[in-house]
Motif scaffolding. Sequence first.
Motif, PDB file in Angstrom:
ATOM      1  N   GLY A 105      -4.921   1.678   9.965  1.00 26.69           N
ATOM      2  CA  GLY A 105      -4.347   3.376   9.986  1.00 26.69           C
ATOM      3  C   GLY A 105      -3.828   3.754  11.922  1.00 26.69           C
ATOM      4  O   GLY A 105      -3.777   4.459  11.572  1.00 26.69           O
ATOM      5  N   THR A 116       2.057   2.792   3.007  1.00 29.10           N
ATOM      6  CA  THR A 116       2.579   3.599   4.464  1.00 29.10           C
ATOM      7  C   THR A 116       4.168   2.631   4.849  1.00 29.10           C
ATOM      8  O   THR A 116       4.810   2.124   3.889  1.00 29.10           O
ATOM      9  CB  THR A 116       1.455   2.859   4.320  1.00 29.10           C
ATOM     10  OG1 THR A 116       0.323   3.269   4.426  1.00 29.10           O
ATOM     11  CG2 THR A 116       1.515   3.184   5.685  1.00 29.10           C
ATOM     12  N   CYS A 149       2.128  -2.794   9.118  1.00 32.97           N
ATOM     13  CA  CYS A 149       1.785  -1.543   8.551  1.00 32.97           C
ATOM     14  C   CYS A 149       0.686  -1.036   9.247  1.00 32.97           C
ATOM     15  O   CYS A 149      -0.138  -1.612   9.314  1.00 32.97           O
ATOM     16  CB  CYS A 149       1.730  -2.278   7.098  1.00 32.97           C
ATOM     17  SG  CYS A 149       0.974  -1.158   6.029  1.00 32.97           S
ATOM     18  N   THR A 164      -1.356   0.854   7.565  1.00 34.08           N
ATOM     19  CA  THR A 164      -2.818   0.533   6.949  1.00 34.08           C
ATOM     20  C   THR A 164      -3.245  -0.847   6.218  1.00 34.08           C
ATOM     21  O   THR A 164      -4.361  -0.934   6.711  1.00 34.08           O
ATOM     22  CB  THR A 164      -2.602   1.536   5.698  1.00 34.08           C
ATOM     23  OG1 THR A 164      -2.155   2.893   5.383  1.00 34.08           O
ATOM     24  CG2 THR A 164      -2.944   0.826   4.204  1.00 34.08           C
ATOM     25  N   CYS A 167       0.765  -1.048   0.024  1.00 34.82           N
ATOM     26  CA  CYS A 167       0.231   0.342  -0.146  1.00 34.82           C
ATOM     27  C   CYS A 167       0.472   1.348   0.147  1.00 34.82           C
ATOM     28  O   CYS A 167       0.322   2.151  -0.360  1.00 34.82           O
ATOM     29  CB  CYS A 167      -0.783   0.344   0.903  1.00 34.82           C
ATOM     30  SG  CYS A 167      -0.183   0.125   2.741  1.00 34.82           S
TER      31      CYS A 167
END
Length: 294
Positions: A270, A248, A263, A265, A246
């Motif tokens: 998030g 991120t 990660c 995301t 992604c």
Amino acid sequence: MPELPDITVYLEQIDRVAGGEVLERFELYNPFVLRSVDPAPSELIGAQLESTARIGKQIVLGFEGDRYAVIHLMIAGRLRWRLPGKRIAGKLALAAWTFAGGTLYLTEAGTTRRAGIHLVRGAAALAAFDRGGLDALTLDAPAFIARLRSENHTLKRALTDPRLFSGIGNAYSDEILHRARLSPLLLTSRMTDQQAMTLHHATGATLVEWTDRLRRDAGDLFPEEVTAFRDGMAVHGRFKLPCPDCGTPVQRIRYASNETNYCPTCQTGGILLADRAMSRLLREDWPRTLGEES
């Protein structure tokens, strides 16, 4: 610390270069590396190397007469193979097993000596090194999920607990959880059935993929670059680098000498997992010593 994929390739290569060979010399360059001596080192001279095996993250060399050398590499220990006449330079070498075709060295980088060798006799003595963890690659989904839920831990801790699963450590647990799209701090008691099934699949796929990749990298050579940080890993050792899925930036959480990469995301919706919060949450659910994750 070398984990299941690395150790599998080590064992395959030891079998290739020394399987069935007679041990000509066993040298100790640092006496503190030897932790138990029944049989005595001299008893192995002239014995055939009959088998190799893995117990957790430990390597077992089986010699005729039901005698075994159990090698724990810990964080910085590595095995290296040298052809006759070639030696390991400097003070890295802790011990060496010499056969007709070459010498297997145990080395350890740095000044802290944690790697160790136990010489033991008989199946009962060997079994004492088994912490009870199951090999995730041999488990079907129900058995894997039952073991996962047998204790209430974070997923990170459950995967790396040697009493639950065998041979999974800091690096590949990060990769497994990223593939499964699961937070390292999700408690096993709060997993849905679907999440548990996904984790089972991700565990097997990750371990098989990396074992095959390391096997291809080694080819017909003994592996020299055994490391927890490899090109191609999605999140482990990639703090602030982009997630390959992604983009991120990969984040990390640290507790004592342990580190988790993830990660936000892909894995936590998030949410950033703060070190301070993790320290409070994992006070009783994170390995405090190297031995706890071995």
